[in-house]
Design an enzyme around this catalytic site. Structure first.
Site, short mmCIF file in Angstrom:
data_model
loop_
_atom_site.label_atom_id
_atom_site.label_comp_id
_atom_site.label_asym_id
_atom_site.label_seq_id
_atom_site.Cartn_x
_atom_site.Cartn_y
_atom_site.Cartn_z
N LYS A 631 1.48 8.56 4.68
CA LYS A 631 1.60 8.73 3.23
C LYS A 631 2.66 7.84 2.58
CE LYS A 631 -1.13 10.77 2.16
NZ LYS A 631 -2.51 10.21 2.30
N GLY A 633 2.02 4.44 2.33
CA GLY A 633 1.33 3.21 1.93
C GLY A 633 0.87 2.39 3.12
N THR A 634 0.77 3.02 4.28
CA THR A 634 0.42 2.28 5.50
C THR A 634 -0.99 1.70 5.42
OG1 THR A 634 -0.25 4.36 6.53
CG2 THR A 634 1.97 3.58 7.03
N THR A 635 -1.91 2.42 4.78
CA THR A 635 -3.29 1.91 4.71
C THR A 635 -3.36 0.69 3.81
OG1 THR A 635 -3.92 4.22 4.85
CG2 THR A 635 -5.69 2.66 4.47
N LYS A 850 -6.89 7.57 -0.91
CA LYS A 850 -5.61 6.87 -1.07
C LYS A 850 -5.36 6.66 -2.55
CE LYS A 850 -5.44 6.68 3.28
NZ LYS A 850 -4.51 7.45 4.09
N ARG A 852 -4.54 9.45 -4.56
CA ARG A 852 -5.19 10.65 -5.12
C ARG A 852 -4.52 11.06 -6.43
NH1 ARG A 852 -5.13 12.64 0.25
NH2 ARG A 852 -7.25 12.75 1.05
N TYR A 854 -3.27 14.39 -8.30
CA TYR A 854 -2.98 15.82 -8.13
C TYR A 854 -1.87 16.23 -9.10
CZ TYR A 854 -0.29 13.15 -4.64
OH TYR A 854 0.44 12.20 -4.00
P1 A3P Z 1 -1.19 9.28 -2.54
O1 A3P Z 1 -2.64 9.35 -2.24
O2 A3P Z 1 -0.50 10.58 -2.38
O3 A3P Z 1 -0.92 8.69 -3.91
P2 A3P Z 1 -1.00 6.18 3.68
O4 A3P Z 1 -2.02 5.12 3.62
O5 A3P Z 1 0.18 5.80 4.50
O6 A3P Z 1 -1.55 7.51 4.03
O7 A3P Z 1 -0.40 6.34 2.23
C1 A3P Z 1 -1.17 6.76 1.14
C2 A3P Z 1 -0.35 6.48 -0.07
O8 A3P Z 1 -0.27 5.07 -0.27
C3 A3P Z 1 -0.97 6.98 -1.36
O9 A3P Z 1 -0.50 8.29 -1.51
C4 A3P Z 1 -0.48 5.99 -2.39
O10 A3P Z 1 0.51 6.54 -3.22
C5 A3P Z 1 0.15 4.87 -1.59
N1 A3P Z 1 -0.28 3.53 -1.95
C6 A3P Z 1 0.53 2.46 -2.02
N2 A3P Z 1 -0.15 1.38 -2.37
C7 A3P Z 1 -1.42 1.73 -2.54
C8 A3P Z 1 -2.60 1.02 -2.91
N3 A3P Z 1 -2.55 -0.27 -3.17
N4 A3P Z 1 -3.74 1.72 -3.02
C9 A3P Z 1 -3.76 3.02 -2.77
N5 A3P Z 1 -2.69 3.75 -2.41
C10 A3P Z 1 -1.52 3.11 -2.29
#
Ligand code: A3P
Length: 898
Positions: A631, A633-635, A850, A852, A854
């Site tokens: 959570k 921003g790894t993805t 990613k 979301r 809420y």
């Molecule tokens: P939220 O969905 O709570 O906003 P991970 O990939 O590590 O699980 O992290 C998800 C989080 O990455 C998301 O949390 C979002 O806030 C963040 N994030 C940062 N850059 C992003 C991007 N370019 N697109 C989507 N989410 C991003």
């Protein structure tokens, strides 16, 4: 040593050998020779009787030690009684006067330099007996220990005790107070002084010392309470090695003498001292100031001091001897049965000698049998006398334990072979055993040259289980052949892999005269050297020998006979043997921490490379890891990295949401081959930078050590965001994934769950909060990886300004070509995040999970978490400042501390 000429008729060779070899008349030999045969017989009888009495007492009174019993199920046969079955000891309950400790206490070693021989010897001993330690190098000042360090240390060792003696009063008082209040002992090795002192006063110690003297005739005080492994009352006659001994002359009743020696050259200034016993090891019982100490007058290069050092540690830590049990199990494997060049194999008299020696050893090593590993293909391949030797072995098959070596022995390519090929080989050996009355049910197997055992070749493990119902094997290759004092075991595919030790005998070492390094080297190895120490360090010892070591000069019989005698003379150890399965059960009972293997990089070890399949390649391992936490921003980072032409991620793992999750969970047990299959073969990919992203790695307890063992040169990328926001995002993620507990409870309920809350709620709370304790986890990564391999990114910056972050990452990884991301990423107003630009036109954003939407966090929960993370953020600030990254420090962190 047992003199060579005495060996005839005792099981040792005199025939094929060169003229009887006279052993050295060194001081080490003389005292052993002095033990006349008749005396030994009487002694053996008394010792035997005492052992019986002791055994009864032992089993009844010492449940924490290992008891062995024979059961009706054991194998009864013509060599006297059933095989031993080891009764596993009850878990040791360590009583301590200290309250429950937060840390596992370590031995704190003050060493002179990284390279000082004594410092390294101290570390070797600590590693060998699995004691946790911390080394502080050089530095004139000994760090101050305060009540904050309570429970962190169990013992303090000074490589140069002068550092301790000469501490200024203020610091010395602080250190002594720490030791007194928390029951921490001190061990000091001799002062490193070039000049000779005679009768010098030791500051604050009420004793004098002489330095740089030469000594002789060493005696261990039978009455010393320090002794545990070491047998008291023994004397070592002759001049002692080195002219740099220190002796201590106590002037207070607090001191008790552990060992003493005589001067070998007179001290002019104090003639009266010349004939007195001069203490070489003294115990300070603490009567003077409440601190217990042991001072050594010589380093660990003197073998007896290694043993006394172990005893002193056992004595000072918790005031007991729980450091090491007194029972030593030994299994002697004889590999290569029926293998060997004509003229070097066992003939009839060799086999007879082997059997008669085995029968004799059974009196000192309870339950002993040789463990024979056979390769049927070479049966009867020697001269006539040797073939008769083969026959005699078979005729006496029931006297030995047996294991499958391999049908044909010289298969260096076994680790390349398919399961079918290996199975065929094993079947042939199995058939041979059945036809020749060799037992096939020991459950123990050994691979020639260790090939396929470690590094693991899975087909070998499969075939072993299928043909031989194998349950135990052993290797000297795990984790590496060297250093030898840390050979360890592990369990893989239900096969217990035990550590194996070398005794210095190999297939080609068959004559004493031509022993590499001379016979003195072999003797040194036995008489207090590496072989002896291996025995001391390891409660369970499996030694590798070969058929040729029982023919020719019968060096294996010679080596172990002398070793057993030496152990009997100098130690209180009790020797036992048991079949491999029993040994394996005991090993993993004693060392449950060894059950899980830690995979290493075969390319970092030449020996491993030689026994690793040529089709495998270390190029199929990642060059960097994005470790999380979840959570942050790894993805997003993962998807941006994957756009780079020189960077390539792993193939997806459908079971774990695409991530491989190798180092953190049960996938690790699937082995290295499984992991490497997630990466392309070098020939199939032009990408030079393979990477893997598993966001659960960051806070996985074992991940740093596992990752570092396999990919020590990899870079590690961590992303941090405000831990309060991270926790909330994770909670929302769990709700979205249908987690029942998360759905049933509010965020505040989850994070404020207490000890009395239901287990699922507590578990959820821990999983929610733990990853945000960033500093704790970063320090664990830094315990293994050097700081310059760690990149810490600000997740907010990644979100706001991903282009600059991608440039930072490329520079850090030194990636070529450098790609400008300016036109590759674009802010997407609808998504509210940056997305990939596809064909210069449309945006490809991350999925709905990613970024979301809420409701905002409730204020009470936010306040709760701010308070919770406060100390962790202070620690994070410290560590990030130390690492000087990310630059600038995250805004939320600065704001939080402000
Ligand atoms: P939220 O969905 O709570 O906003 P991970 O990939 O590590 O699980 O992290 C998800 C989080 O990455 C998301 O949390 C979002 O806030 C963040 N994030 C940062 N850059 C992003 C991007 N370019 N697109 C989507 N989410 C991003």
């Amino acid at each position: 040593m047992i003199p060579w000429e005495k060996m005839t008729g005792n099981g040792y060779k005199s025939g094929k050998m060169k003229p009887a070899v006279r052993m050295d008349q060194s001081w080490l030999m003389r005292y052993l020779r002095a033990a006349a045969l008749s005396r030994s017989i009487v002694l053996t009888f008394i010792v035997g009787l005492l052992s019986l009495l002791l055994l009864g007492w032992w089993v009844a009174v010492k449940p924490d030690e290992i008891a062995m019993k024979t059961t009706p199920n054991g194998r009864a046969d013509d060599i006297g009684g059933p095989d031993p079955v080891i009764e596993l000891p009850r878990p040791v309950s360590v009583t301590t006067t200290l309250p429950r400790l937060k840390y596992e206490p370590k031995v704190l070693v003050f060493a002179e330099t990284q390279y000082s021989p004594l410092g390294r010897d101290i570390v070797t001993v600590l590693e060998a007996v699995r004691k946790k330690f911390r080394v502080e190098l050089g530095g004139k000042n000994v760090p101050v220990l305060t009540s904050e360090d309570r429970g962190k240390f169990s013992l303090i060792v000074f490589e140069n005790v002068d550092k301790y003696f000469k501490m200024d009063k203020w610091n010395r008082d602080l250190l002594d107070r720490y030791c007194r209040e928390y029951h921490v002992g001190i061990i000091g090795f001799p002062p490193l002084l070039e000049h000779t002192l005679i009768g010098a006063t030791v500051p604050n110690m009420q004793m004098l010392m002489h330095t740089n003297v030469q000594l002789q005739d060493y005696t261990v005080n039978v009455a010393s309470p320090v002794l545990h492994l070491t047998k008291g009352g023994q004397s070592l006659e002759g001049v002692l090695p080195g002219d740099d001994w220190t002796v201590f002359v106590p002037k207070h009743e607090t001191y008790e003498i552990v060992a003493w020696a005589l001067l070998s050259s007179p001290l002019n200034s104090t003639p009266s001292a010349n004939s007195t016993q001069l203490p070489t090891v003294v115990l300070d019982t603490g009567k003077l100031d409440g601190v217990r100490r042991v001072f050594f007058g010589q380093s660990l290069k003197f073998w007896l001091h290694k043993m006394l050092f172990l005893d002193a540690m056992g004595y000072l830590i918790n005031g007991g001897h729980q450091l090491m049990p007194l029972t030593r199990y030994i299994l002697i494997d004889v590999d290569d049965i029926f293998v060997g060049r004509k003229g070097t194999r066992m003939n009839i008299s060799d086999v007879q000698a082997m059997i008669s020696t085995m029968m004799r050893w059974r009196k000192t090593v309870a339950g002993f049998r040789f463990n024979l590993g056979f390769s049927g293909k070479y049966f009867h391949a020697g001269f006539e006398e040797e073939n008769k030797g083969d026959d005699l072995l078979l005729a006496n098959a029931s006297k030995f334990w047996w294991f499958c070596h391999m049908w044909g022995h010289s298969q260096p390519h076994l680790f390349n072979a398919s399961t079918d090929v290996i199975i065929r080989e094993m079947q042939l050996n199995y058939q041979f055993a059945k036809e020749n009355g060799i037992p096939t049910n020991s459950g123990y197997v050994i691979s020639p040259h260790h090939s396929g055992v470690y590094p693991v070749h899975e087909p070998l493990y499969d075939a072993w289980r299928r043909i031989w119902n194998a349950q135990v094997t052993s290797t000297e290759e795990y984790p590496h052949f060297k250093p030898m004092h840390i050979h360890r075991g592990f369990i893989y595919r239900d096969i217990r892999v035990l550590p194996r030790q070398t005794c210095g005998l190999y297939t080609h070492t068959i004559f004493l005269e031509s022993y590499p390094g001379g016979k003195e080297r072999l003797e040194r190895n036995i008489l207090g050297g590496d072989l002896f120490m291996t025995f001391l360090y390891n409660p369970i010892n499996i030694y590798m020998t070969h058929l040729s070591n029982y023919a020719n000069d019968r060096l294996a019989l010679y080596t172990f006979e002398n070793l057993f005698q030496f152990i009997g003379k100098w130690t209180n150890l009790e020797l036992r043997s048991a079949p491999p399965l029993e040994m394996a059960k005991l090993y993993f009972h004693m060392f449950p921490g060894d059950v899980d293997p830690v995979w290493h990089n075969p390319c970092d070890d030449k020996r491993h490379m030689q026994i690793w399949a040529s089709s495998k390649s270390c190029e199929r391992l990642p060059k960097f890891l994005v470790v999380g936490p979840q959570k942050t921003g790894t993805t997003a980072l993962y998807s941006f990295l994957s756009m780079h032409p020189a960077i390539r991620s792993n193939y997806h793992n459908p079971e774990t949401f695409e991530e491989v999750q190798f180092f953190s969970g049960k996938n690790y047990h699937k082995g290295l081959d499984w992991y490497m299959n997630f990466f392309p073969l070098p020939d199939n990919s032009s990408a030079q930078y393979l990477f893997e992203k598993s966001a659960t790695y960051f806070d996985g307890e074992l991940v740093p050590v596992r990752a570092f063992s396999l990919i020590p040169r990899a870079s590690i990328i961590v992303i941090v965001i405000d831990p309060v926001r991270r926790a909330y995002s994770w909670y929302q993620h769990m709700r979205a994934h249908g987690d029942r507990t998360a759905r049933q409870h509010s965020f505040l309920d989850v994070i404020s769950a207490s000890r009395d809350s239901p287990l699922p709620l507590r578990n959820l709370r821990n999983r929610c909060l733990k990853p945000g304790e960033y500093a704790v986890h970063i320090e664990k990564w830094l315990d293994h990886y050097p700081a310059n391999q760690l990149l810490i990114l600000d997740g907010d910056e990644l979100r706001r300004s991903p282009v600059s972050v991608m440039h930072k990452v490329q520079r850090f990884l030194k990636i070529k070509p450098f790609i400008d991301y300016t036109d590759l990423l674009r802010y997407d107003a609808k998504k509210g995040f940056y997305c990939q630009v596809v064909n210069g036109e449309s945006n490809r954003c991350l999925g709905r999970s990613k970024g979301r939407r809420y409701p905002p966090m409730d204020a009470e929960a936010e306040k709760f978490l701010q308070h919770y993370y406060q100390p962790y953020n202070v620690a994070l600030h410290k560590v990030l400042t130390r690492l000087n990254q990310p630059v600038p420090l995250p805004r939320w962190l600065q704001a939080d501390l402000h």
